[in-house]
Write a protein that holds these residues in place. Structure first.
Motif, mmCIF file in Angstrom:
data_model
loop_
_atom_site.group_PDB
_atom_site.id
_atom_site.type_symbol
_atom_site.label_atom_id
_atom_site.label_comp_id
_atom_site.label_asym_id
_atom_site.label_seq_id
_atom_site.Cartn_x
_atom_site.Cartn_y
_atom_site.Cartn_z
ATOM 1 N N GLY A 169 15.200 43.294 20.891
ATOM 2 C CA GLY A 169 16.279 42.564 21.543
ATOM 3 C C GLY A 169 17.666 43.079 21.234
ATOM 4 O O GLY A 169 18.648 42.354 21.435
ATOM 5 N N MET A 170 17.773 44.301 20.775
ATOM 6 C CA MET A 170 19.075 44.838 20.370
ATOM 7 C C MET A 170 20.077 44.922 21.525
ATOM 8 O O MET A 170 21.276 44.942 21.305
ATOM 9 C CB MET A 170 18.904 46.222 19.748
ATOM 10 N N ASP A 171 19.585 44.964 22.761
ATOM 11 C CA ASP A 171 20.498 45.116 23.897
ATOM 12 C C ASP A 171 21.290 43.851 24.203
ATOM 13 O O ASP A 171 22.293 43.911 24.916
ATOM 14 C CB ASP A 171 19.724 45.537 25.150
ATOM 15 N N GLY A 172 20.854 42.695 23.696
ATOM 16 C CA GLY A 172 21.662 41.506 23.914
ATOM 17 C C GLY A 172 20.890 40.240 24.210
ATOM 18 O O GLY A 172 19.667 40.232 24.361
ATOM 19 N N THR A 173 21.649 39.165 24.309
ATOM 20 C CA THR A 173 21.137 37.824 24.556
ATOM 21 C C THR A 173 20.592 37.694 25.981
ATOM 22 O O THR A 173 21.153 38.247 26.915
ATOM 23 C CB THR A 173 22.282 36.809 24.353
ATOM 24 N N PHE A 174 19.506 36.927 26.137
ATOM 25 C CA PHE A 174 18.972 36.678 27.476
ATOM 26 C C PHE A 174 18.139 35.405 27.485
ATOM 27 O O PHE A 174 17.700 34.915 26.442
ATOM 28 C CB PHE A 174 18.119 37.858 27.967
ATOM 29 N N THR A 175 17.927 34.880 28.686
ATOM 30 C CA THR A 175 17.117 33.675 28.890
ATOM 31 C C THR A 175 16.176 33.920 30.053
ATOM 32 O O THR A 175 16.582 34.456 31.092
ATOM 33 C CB THR A 175 18.009 32.458 29.199
ATOM 34 N N ILE A 176 14.916 33.523 29.891
ATOM 35 C CA ILE A 176 13.923 33.626 30.961
ATOM 36 C C ILE A 176 13.591 32.212 31.431
ATOM 37 O O ILE A 176 13.128 31.383 30.649
ATOM 38 C CB ILE A 176 12.641 34.329 30.486
ATOM 39 N N LEU A 177 13.840 31.943 32.712
ATOM 40 C CA LEU A 177 13.584 30.627 33.293
ATOM 41 C C LEU A 177 12.333 30.697 34.164
ATOM 42 O O LEU A 177 12.227 31.565 35.042
ATOM 43 C CB LEU A 177 14.775 30.185 34.140
ATOM 44 N N SER A 178 11.390 29.783 33.922
ATOM 45 C CA SER A 178 10.177 29.709 34.731
ATOM 46 C C SER A 178 10.112 28.343 35.404
ATOM 47 O O SER A 178 10.607 27.349 34.858
ATOM 48 C CB SER A 178 8.926 29.914 33.855
ATOM 49 N N PHE A 179 9.466 28.287 36.577
ATOM 50 C CA PHE A 179 9.491 27.083 37.393
ATOM 51 C C PHE A 179 8.088 26.565 37.684
ATOM 52 O O PHE A 179 7.116 27.322 37.663
ATOM 53 C CB PHE A 179 10.251 27.368 38.688
ATOM 54 N N PRO A 180 7.968 25.253 37.976
ATOM 55 C CA PRO A 180 6.648 24.656 38.144
ATOM 56 C C PRO A 180 5.919 25.068 39.407
ATOM 57 O O PRO A 180 4.694 25.052 39.453
ATOM 58 C CB PRO A 180 6.936 23.142 38.136
ATOM 59 N N GLU A 181 6.668 25.447 40.452
ATOM 60 C CA GLU A 181 6.038 25.816 41.714
ATOM 61 C C GLU A 181 5.656 27.298 41.707
ATOM 62 O O GLU A 181 6.493 28.142 41.387
ATOM 63 C CB GLU A 181 6.981 25.536 42.884
ATOM 64 N N PRO A 182 4.410 27.626 42.072
ATOM 65 C CA PRO A 182 3.977 29.029 42.086
ATOM 66 C C PRO A 182 4.851 29.926 42.966
ATOM 67 O O PRO A 182 4.992 31.113 42.704
ATOM 68 C CB PRO A 182 2.545 28.949 42.637
ATOM 69 N N GLY A 183 5.461 29.352 44.006
ATOM 70 C CA GLY A 183 6.278 30.146 44.907
ATOM 71 C C GLY A 183 7.664 30.449 44.392
ATOM 72 O O GLY A 183 8.432 31.154 45.064
ATOM 73 N N MET A 205 3.191 17.600 36.756
ATOM 74 C CA MET A 205 4.630 17.561 36.540
ATOM 75 C C MET A 205 5.325 17.267 37.864
ATOM 76 O O MET A 205 5.009 17.848 38.892
ATOM 77 C CB MET A 205 5.130 18.906 35.989
ATOM 78 N N SER A 206 6.281 16.328 37.849
ATOM 79 C CA SER A 206 7.018 16.008 39.051
ATOM 80 C C SER A 206 8.007 17.119 39.366
ATOM 81 O O SER A 206 8.501 17.804 38.492
ATOM 82 C CB SER A 206 7.770 14.684 38.866
ATOM 83 N N GLU A 207 8.281 17.276 40.649
ATOM 84 C CA GLU A 207 9.186 18.343 41.077
ATOM 85 C C GLU A 207 10.607 18.041 40.631
ATOM 86 O O GLU A 207 11.095 16.931 40.736
ATOM 87 C CB GLU A 207 9.148 18.465 42.599
ATOM 88 N N ARG A 208 11.269 19.030 40.099
ATOM 89 C CA ARG A 208 12.652 18.876 39.663
ATOM 90 C C ARG A 208 13.545 19.125 40.874
ATOM 91 O O ARG A 208 13.557 20.206 41.430
ATOM 92 C CB ARG A 208 12.967 19.868 38.544
ATOM 93 N N ARG A 209 14.302 18.123 41.268
ATOM 94 C CA ARG A 209 15.048 18.171 42.517
ATOM 95 C C ARG A 209 16.412 18.836 42.316
ATOM 96 O O ARG A 209 17.449 18.194 42.353
ATOM 97 C CB ARG A 209 15.180 16.771 43.105
ATOM 98 N N SER A 210 16.388 20.096 42.090
ATOM 99 C CA SER A 210 17.623 20.864 41.913
ATOM 100 C C SER A 210 18.008 21.513 43.233
ATOM 101 O O SER A 210 17.203 22.223 43.837
ATOM 102 C CB SER A 210 17.431 21.947 40.850
ATOM 103 N N PRO A 211 19.232 21.285 43.726
ATOM 104 C CA PRO A 211 19.649 21.954 44.953
ATOM 105 C C PRO A 211 19.606 23.466 44.848
ATOM 106 O O PRO A 211 19.360 24.166 45.823
ATOM 107 C CB PRO A 211 21.079 21.453 45.171
#
Length: 293
Positions: free
Chosen positions: A214-228, A1-7
C-alpha cells in the motif's frame, strides 16, 4: 439486506442500464446525441452516472432504443428517484458528494489509511482538530460543517442494515497525537469501542513490516448489495480524490488490500495494541522538541 436508497447509486445503475439498452440496439452515442439534440458528452456522462438524467431524457432515449411499456416506465421511475437529494446535499460545498452517495449505498467497505483515522471512525474532537490542521484556510463554520457531515455518516455502522467495514490503519495513524494528548486518547478509545461491533474489523499495519503493497497511498473499496452494481475504488488525494471503476483497476486494488491485511497484525491483537496506546501513548515517550538521537 434491504436496498439502500441512495440517489448516487440509482444514477449509476440507471446509466449502466441505458448503456446496455443502447448497445443492444446497436446505436452509437453520436446517433443518440443527434436525435436528442444534445452533445455526445452529455449522453456519455449519463451512461457513466456522472450526470443526472431527467425522466424525459430517459424516456426519449428508450424510445430511440425501442424500449417501451413497463420496462420503460420502471427506468423512468428510477430517473425520478435518482434526482432526489441525499441527506448530504446541503453540505455539497464541503465534501465529495459522489463519494458520500456511494458510501451510503455500499454493503461493504474496505479501506487502507496511511495518515488519519477514517471519517466513519472519528470522534468529534479528533475530526475538528484534524480538519483545522489540514486546512488552515478554513473558517470555523467550514470546519463545523465538515465535522457534522462526518458524524452524520457514522450512522452507517449502527443502522438496521449496517455496512461491513474492514479498515487497515498504518501504525502512523495511531502514533501521531492529532489534537493533543486528551483528544488522541479519546480517539484511540473510540477505535476500541467501534471494533466491538460485529460489522467492523480493524487492523494495524506495523512499522516493522517495512515496505508494503500500500505504499502508493490511501484508498477505499466500496462494494454494493446488487450484483449489477460493480465495486468502486476511491483513491484520495489533496484535491479530493479519484474514482476507479475499470475491471483491471478493481482487481488491482483488491489484490493490494488482500496483501495489506495479510501483512497487518491480526484484528484482536490490533485492538489490544490500540487499547494499550490509549494508556501508554507512543508520543509520551519522546517529549515534543526533543532530538531524535
Amino acid at each position: 439486506m434491504s436496498e439502500r436508497r441512495s440517489p448516487t447509486i440509482r444514477r449509476r445503475r440507471l446509466g449502466a442500464e441505458l448503456r446496455r439498452q443502447r448497445e443492444s440496439a446497436g446505436i452509437t452515442i453520436e446517433v443518440v446525441a443527434e436525435q436528442l439534440e444534445c452533445s455526445a458528452s452529455k449522453v456519455s456522462r449519463i451512461e457513466t452516472g456522472h450526470t443526472t438524467a431527467t425522466p424525459r431524457d430517459v424516456r426519449d432515449m428508450l424510445r430511440i432504443y425501442g424500449v417501451v411499456g413497463a420496462e420503460s416506465d420502471e427506468l423512468v421511475q428510477i430517473a425520478r428517484e435518482a434526482r432526489q437529494k441525499g441527506w448530504w446535499h446541503p453540505y455539497s460545498t464541503v465534501l465529495v458528494g459522489a463519494y458520500v452517495g456511494l458510501e451510503a449505498a455500499a454493503s461493504s467497505i474496505r479501506a487502507y489509511e496511511q495518515q488519519v483515522v477514517p471519517g466513519l471512525l472519528e470522534t468529534e474532537e479528533y475530526a475538528g482538530a484534524m480538519i483545522r490542521a489540514a486546512r488552515p484556510d478554513f473558517t470555523a463554520d467550514q470546519v463545523h460543517q465538515r465535522v457534522r457531515v462526518r458524524l452524520g455518516r457514522q450512522s452507517l455502522l449502527t443502522q438496521d442494515d449496517p455496512v461491513d467495514l474492514w479498515v487497515v490503519l498504518d501504525e502512523a495513524v495511531v502514533s501521531r497525537p492529532v489534537g493533543g494528548d486528551e483528544v488522541m486518547r479519546g480517539q484511540l478509545k473510540r477505535l476500541v469501542e467501534v471494533a466491538e461491533l460485529p460489522n467492523v474489523t480493524l487492523q494495524i499495519l506495523p512499522f516493522e513490516v517495512g515496505a508494503h503493497a500500500g505504499m502508493d497511498g490511501t484508498f477505499t473499496i466500496l462494494s454494493f448489495p446488487e450484483p449489477g452494481d460493480p465495486d468502486v475504488v476511491y483513491a484520495e488525494n489533496a484535491t479530493g480524490g479519484l474514482f476507479l471503476e475499470k475491471s483491471d483497476e478493481l482487481q488491482k486494488y483488491s489484490f493490494i488490500f488482500d496483501h495489506i491485511r495479510a501483512a497487518a497484525i491480526r484484528p484482536e491483537e490490533s485492538v489490544a495494541h490500540i487499547a494499550k496506546l490509549a494508556e501508554e501513548p507512543l508520543w509520551k515517550w519522546r517529549p515534543r522538541g526533543s532530538p531524535w538521537t
